[in-house]
Design a protein around this motif. Structure first.
Motif, PDB file in Angstrom:
ATOM      1  N   PHE A  22      35.535  21.215  36.315  1.00 58.73           N
ATOM      2  CA  PHE A  22      34.797  21.095  37.534  1.00 58.73           C
ATOM      3  C   PHE A  22      34.903  22.151  38.398  1.00 58.73           C
ATOM      4  N   LYS A  23      35.746  23.030  38.223  1.00 48.31           N
ATOM      5  CA  LYS A  23      35.585  24.174  38.868  1.00 48.31           C
ATOM      6  C   LYS A  23      34.594  25.185  38.533  1.00 48.31           C
ATOM      7  N   LYS A  24      34.257  25.042  37.188  1.00 43.84           N
ATOM      8  CA  LYS A  24      33.149  25.708  36.633  1.00 43.84           C
ATOM      9  C   LYS A  24      31.942  25.312  36.870  1.00 43.84           C
ATOM     10  N   LEU A  25      31.812  23.840  37.361  1.00 48.68           N
ATOM     11  CA  LEU A  25      30.311  23.167  37.653  1.00 48.68           C
ATOM     12  C   LEU A  25      30.054  23.279  39.175  1.00 48.68           C
ATOM     13  N   VAL A  26      31.005  23.975  39.770  1.00 46.79           N
ATOM     14  CA  VAL A  26      30.543  24.093  41.334  1.00 46.79           C
ATOM     15  C   VAL A  26      30.840  25.451  41.838  1.00 46.79           C
ATOM     16  N   ASP A  27      29.977  25.893  42.831  1.00 46.56           N
ATOM     17  CA  ASP A  27      30.352  27.189  43.357  1.00 46.56           C
ATOM     18  C   ASP A  27      31.549  27.417  44.454  1.00 46.56           C
ATOM     19  N   SER A  28      31.840  28.470  45.048  1.00 47.21           N
ATOM     20  CA  SER A  28      32.843  28.637  45.964  1.00 47.21           C
ATOM     21  C   SER A  28      32.889  27.868  47.238  1.00 47.21           C
ATOM     22  N   TYR A  29      31.731  27.295  47.320  1.00 49.04           N
ATOM     23  CA  TYR A  29      31.431  26.407  48.427  1.00 49.04           C
ATOM     24  C   TYR A  29      31.508  24.891  47.964  1.00 49.04           C
ATOM     25  N   GLY A  30      31.867  24.627  46.846  1.00 44.99           N
ATOM     26  CA  GLY A  30      31.784  23.088  46.256  1.00 44.99           C
ATOM     27  C   GLY A  30      30.493  22.491  45.929  1.00 44.99           C
ATOM     28  N   LYS A  31      29.314  23.151  45.974  1.00 46.19           N
ATOM     29  CA  LYS A  31      28.083  22.829  45.553  1.00 46.19           C
ATOM     30  C   LYS A  31      27.996  22.819  44.138  1.00 46.19           C
ATOM     31  N   PHE A  32      27.424  21.897  43.647  1.00 45.45           N
ATOM     32  CA  PHE A  32      27.054  21.719  42.053  1.00 45.45           C
ATOM     33  C   PHE A  32      26.100  23.100  41.872  1.00 45.45           C
ATOM     34  N   ARG A  33      26.502  23.638  40.610  1.00 42.02           N
ATOM     35  CA  ARG A  33      25.573  24.705  40.166  1.00 42.02           C
ATOM     36  C   ARG A  33      24.577  24.172  39.230  1.00 42.02           C
ATOM     37  N   VAL A  34      24.753  23.145  38.563  1.00 44.51           N
ATOM     38  CA  VAL A  34      23.940  22.312  37.711  1.00 44.51           C
ATOM     39  C   VAL A  34      24.071  20.779  38.037  1.00 44.51           C
ATOM     40  N   PRO A  35      22.842  20.317  37.669  1.00 42.87           N
ATOM     41  CA  PRO A  35      22.921  18.549  38.204  1.00 42.87           C
ATOM     42  C   PRO A  35      24.044  17.879  36.971  1.00 42.87           C
ATOM     43  N   VAL A  36      24.666  16.960  37.777  1.00 42.33           N
ATOM     44  CA  VAL A  36      25.851  16.262  37.082  1.00 42.33           C
ATOM     45  C   VAL A  36      25.524  14.767  37.582  1.00 42.33           C
ATOM     46  N   ILE A  37      25.820  14.069  36.475  1.00 37.59           N
ATOM     47  CA  ILE A  37      25.616  12.558  36.739  1.00 37.59           C
ATOM     48  C   ILE A  37      26.975  11.814  35.886  1.00 37.59           C
ATOM     49  N   PHE A  38      27.572  10.896  36.653  1.00 32.26           N
ATOM     50  CA  PHE A  38      28.579   9.825  35.821  1.00 32.26           C
ATOM     51  C   PHE A  38      27.944   8.661  35.449  1.00 32.26           C
ATOM     52  N   VAL A  39      28.131   8.393  34.110  1.00 29.74           N
ATOM     53  CA  VAL A  39      27.608   7.060  33.437  1.00 29.74           C
ATOM     54  C   VAL A  39      28.736   6.333  32.883  1.00 29.74           C
ATOM     55  N   THR A  40      29.084   5.322  33.644  1.00 25.08           N
ATOM     56  CA  THR A  40      30.195   4.576  33.198  1.00 25.08           C
ATOM     57  C   THR A  40      29.897   3.031  32.956  1.00 25.08           C
ATOM     58  N   ASN A  41      30.546   2.475  32.095  1.00 18.90           N
ATOM     59  CA  ASN A  41      30.240   1.085  31.857  1.00 18.90           C
ATOM     60  C   ASN A  41      31.226   0.221  32.812  1.00 18.90           C
ATOM     61  N   ALA A  42      31.885   0.663  33.562  1.00 15.84           N
ATOM     62  CA  ALA A  42      32.786  -0.032  34.357  1.00 15.84           C
ATOM     63  C   ALA A  42      31.764  -0.694  35.470  1.00 15.84           C
ATOM     64  N   GLY A  43      32.178  -1.930  35.921  1.00 11.23           N
ATOM     65  CA  GLY A  43      31.310  -2.812  36.817  1.00 11.23           C
ATOM     66  C   GLY A  43      32.076  -3.378  38.005  1.00 11.23           C
ATOM     67  N   ASN A  44      33.476  -3.091  38.279  1.00 13.39           N
ATOM     68  CA  ASN A  44      34.194  -3.710  39.274  1.00 13.39           C
ATOM     69  C   ASN A  44      34.257  -3.106  40.528  1.00 13.39           C
ATOM     70  N   ASN A  45      33.469  -1.963  40.520  1.00 11.07           N
ATOM     71  CA  ASN A  45      33.304  -1.278  41.932  1.00 11.07           C
ATOM     72  C   ASN A  45      31.971  -1.204  42.404  1.00 11.07           C
ATOM     73  N   LEU A  46      31.761  -0.904  43.802  1.00  7.14           N
ATOM     74  CA  LEU A  46      30.313  -0.430  44.025  1.00  7.14           C
ATOM     75  C   LEU A  46      30.258   1.089  43.982  1.00  7.14           C
ATOM     76  N   ARG A  47      29.184   1.518  43.751  1.00  2.00           N
ATOM     77  CA  ARG A  47      28.882   2.804  43.399  1.00  2.00           C
ATOM     78  C   ARG A  47      29.479   3.881  44.466  1.00  2.00           C
ATOM     79  N   CYS A  48      29.562   3.634  45.825  1.00  2.00           N
ATOM     80  CA  CYS A  48      30.109   4.257  46.655  1.00  2.00           C
ATOM     81  C   CYS A  48      31.767   4.528  46.389  1.00  2.00           C
TER      82      CYS A  48
END
Length: 376
Positions: A22-48
Motif C-alpha cells: 500500500f506504500k506503492k499504491l498511494v502518493d506522499s500525501y496518502g492519496k491513492f495513485r490508482v483505484p482500489v476496492i476491497f471485496v470481502t465475503n465477510a458480513g458481520n460489519n457495517l461498511r464504515c
C-alpha cells in the motif's frame, strides 16, 4: 481489487507484505495513485466499520465507498425490503439490514424468545426454559442468511422450522409448503483463513449443513432465491461500479478498462474474477440490467426482480484478471481439484479456477500489475 482475509490480514494481524504494497499504491500525501476496492465475503460489519479497520491496519485512509461486503448487493433486492425478513448472522445485523433497506427484520434470537420450546438442543437452557409463547409474533415472509451464526445448532433448527412452516411458526400449514418462502444467502466461502495455520469453516459450510438437513428431513432440495457474495457476477458487477466511482474521485476521466483481482481462494476469488471476465467478454457489445439479473437467476433458483440504482448501471470494465496469492487458503500442496461451490451455483469448469497469475503475496501482486500496465 483486493480480498481481505488471507491477502491483507490473517485474523486481526496485518500481513507485512500488505503494508509495503500500500506504500506503492498511494502518493506522499496518502492519496491513492490508482483505484482500489476491497471485496470481502465477510458480513458481520457495517461498511464504515470495515473501512475504519482497514485504515487502522494499513495506515492509509480507506473510505466505506471502497468496501464491498458480501451483503452489499442486497440493497438491489428491493422486492424484499418491506417484507418481514428473518436475518441470520453475527454482529450488528439489525443496523446492517437497515442500511441495506430492510424495514421489518427479526433474528434467530427473536424467534427463540417468542417460541422458547422450539430451541431445545442446549440441556442447560431447557432446565430454565419459559413455556410462554408469543401468539402475536408476525409471520416471516423471507429468509436472509447474511453470515454464519454463533450458535449453529439453534440457527439450523429454527431456520428449517421457518422454511417448513411457510414462516407461520405458530400455525404451520397441514402440508409441507413447497417451494418454501424466498431464501437469499450471502457469502459462499466454505473455508477462510484466520490466525490458525489451517483454513476454518466459513458461511458456505453452514449452508451445506442447512441444505443437507432440509433435504434429509423433507426429501426436497432447499431453494436459493439468490446466492450473492463472491464468486457471483452480481457482486463482481457491483464492485466494478464501485471501482469506476473511485476512479472518478481520483480525477480519472476515462473508465477503468482492466481490473486485477487479488485473492487467496480458488473457489471464490479466482473463480469469481474469472467468471466475471467471461461475463464481460460476452457482454462487450452492450450491457443491460437484465443481463446481470439473468446471471444470478435461472440456475434452479426462484426468479427475482432486481432494482439497480444509478451507481449500479455505470460503464463497466472490459477485462478482469485474477491473481492468486499464497498467504491464505491456497498453498502449493492444496487439492486444486476440489469443488467448493454451493449447490444451485454454476458448475465449476476447470478453467474458471485457474488464476491468470500466481504470486507469493500481495506485494508481488501489486508489483506484477505495475509491470503489466507499465505504471511506475
Amino acid at each position: 481489487m483486493f480480498d481481505i482475509d488471507g491477502v491483507i490480514v490473517r485474523g486481526t494481524e496485518v500481513l507485512p507484505a500488505a503494508i509495503e504494497s500500500f506504500k506503492k499504491l498511494v502518493d506522499s500525501y496518502g492519496k491513492f495513485r490508482v483505484p482500489v476496492i476491497f471485496v470481502t465475503n465477510a458480513g458481520n460489519n457495517l461498511r464504515c466499520q470495515k473501512a475504519q479497520k482497514l485504515t487502522d491496519l494499513l495506515g492509509v485512509k480507506i473510505s466505506q465507498e471502497q468496501v464491498v461486503m458480501a451483503h452489499s448487493p442486497l440493497k438491489m433486492f428491493k422486492l424484499f425490503h418491506d417484507k418481514r425478513v428473518l436475518v441470520s448472522g453475527q454482529g450488528p445485523i439489525r443496523e446492517i439490514s437497515k442500511n441495506l433497506g430492510f424495514t421489518n427484520v427479526c433474528t434467530v434470537e427473536d424467534i427463540r424468545k417468542a417460541f422458547p420450546v422450539l430451541d431445545v438442543v442446549d440441556q442447560k437452557k431447557r432446565e430454565n426454559m419459559s413455556r410462554k409463547i408469543d401468539e402475536k409474533f408476525p409471520h416471516i415472509e423471507a429468509v436472509v442468511l447474511m453470515q454464519e451464526p454463533a450458535e449453529w445448532d439453534s440457527a439450523l433448527q429454527l431456520i428449517i422450522d421457518v422454511l417448513m412452516t411457510d414462516g407461520k411458526l405458530l400455525n404451520p400449514p397441514a402440508k409441507l409448503p413447497y417451494p418454501h418462502i424466498p431464501l437469499l444467502a450471502c457469502n459462499m466461502d466454505l473455508q477462510w483463513m484466520a490466525e490458525a495455520w489451517m483454513p476454518r469453516f466459513g458461511h458456505g459450510a453452514f449452508l451445506v449443513c442447512l441444505e443437507e438437513l432440509y433435504k434429509k428431513i423433507t426429501g426436497r432440495d432447499m431453494i436459493y432465491t439468490a446466492l450473492i457474495g463472491k464468486p457471483s457476477e452480481l457482486t463482481m458487477h457491483h464492485a466494478d461500479n464501485m471501482c469506476q466511482l473511485h476512479a472518478r474521485s481520483l480525477g480519472v476521466q476515462s473508465s477503468v478498462k482492466r481490473i486485477y483481482f487479488v485473492g487467496d481462494n480458488l473457489n471464490t476469488d479466482i473463480f469469481g474474477a474469472n467468471l466475471y471476465h467471461r461475463y464481460l467478454t460476452r457482454q462487450r457489445s452492450g450491457r443491460s440490467v437484465a443481463g446481470i439479473a439473468a446471471a444470478i437467476t435461472g440456475r434452479g433458483a426462484q426468479t427475482c426482480e432486481l432494482e439497480m440504482e444509478n451507481e449500479d448501471v455505470n460503464v463497466s470494465a472490459e477485462e478482469c484478471h485474477s491473481i492468486l496469492v499464497q498467504t491464505g487458503v491456497y498453498n502449493a500442496s492444496s487439492d486444486t481439484f476440489s469443488n467448493h461451490s454451493p449447490r444451485d451455483f454454476l458448475p465449476v469448469e476447470g478453467g474458471l479456477r485457474e488464476p491468470a497469475f500466481c504470486v507469493p503475496d500481495v506485494l508481488r501482486a501489486v508489483e506484477l500489475v505495475f509491470q503489466q500496465e507499465k505504471f511506475y
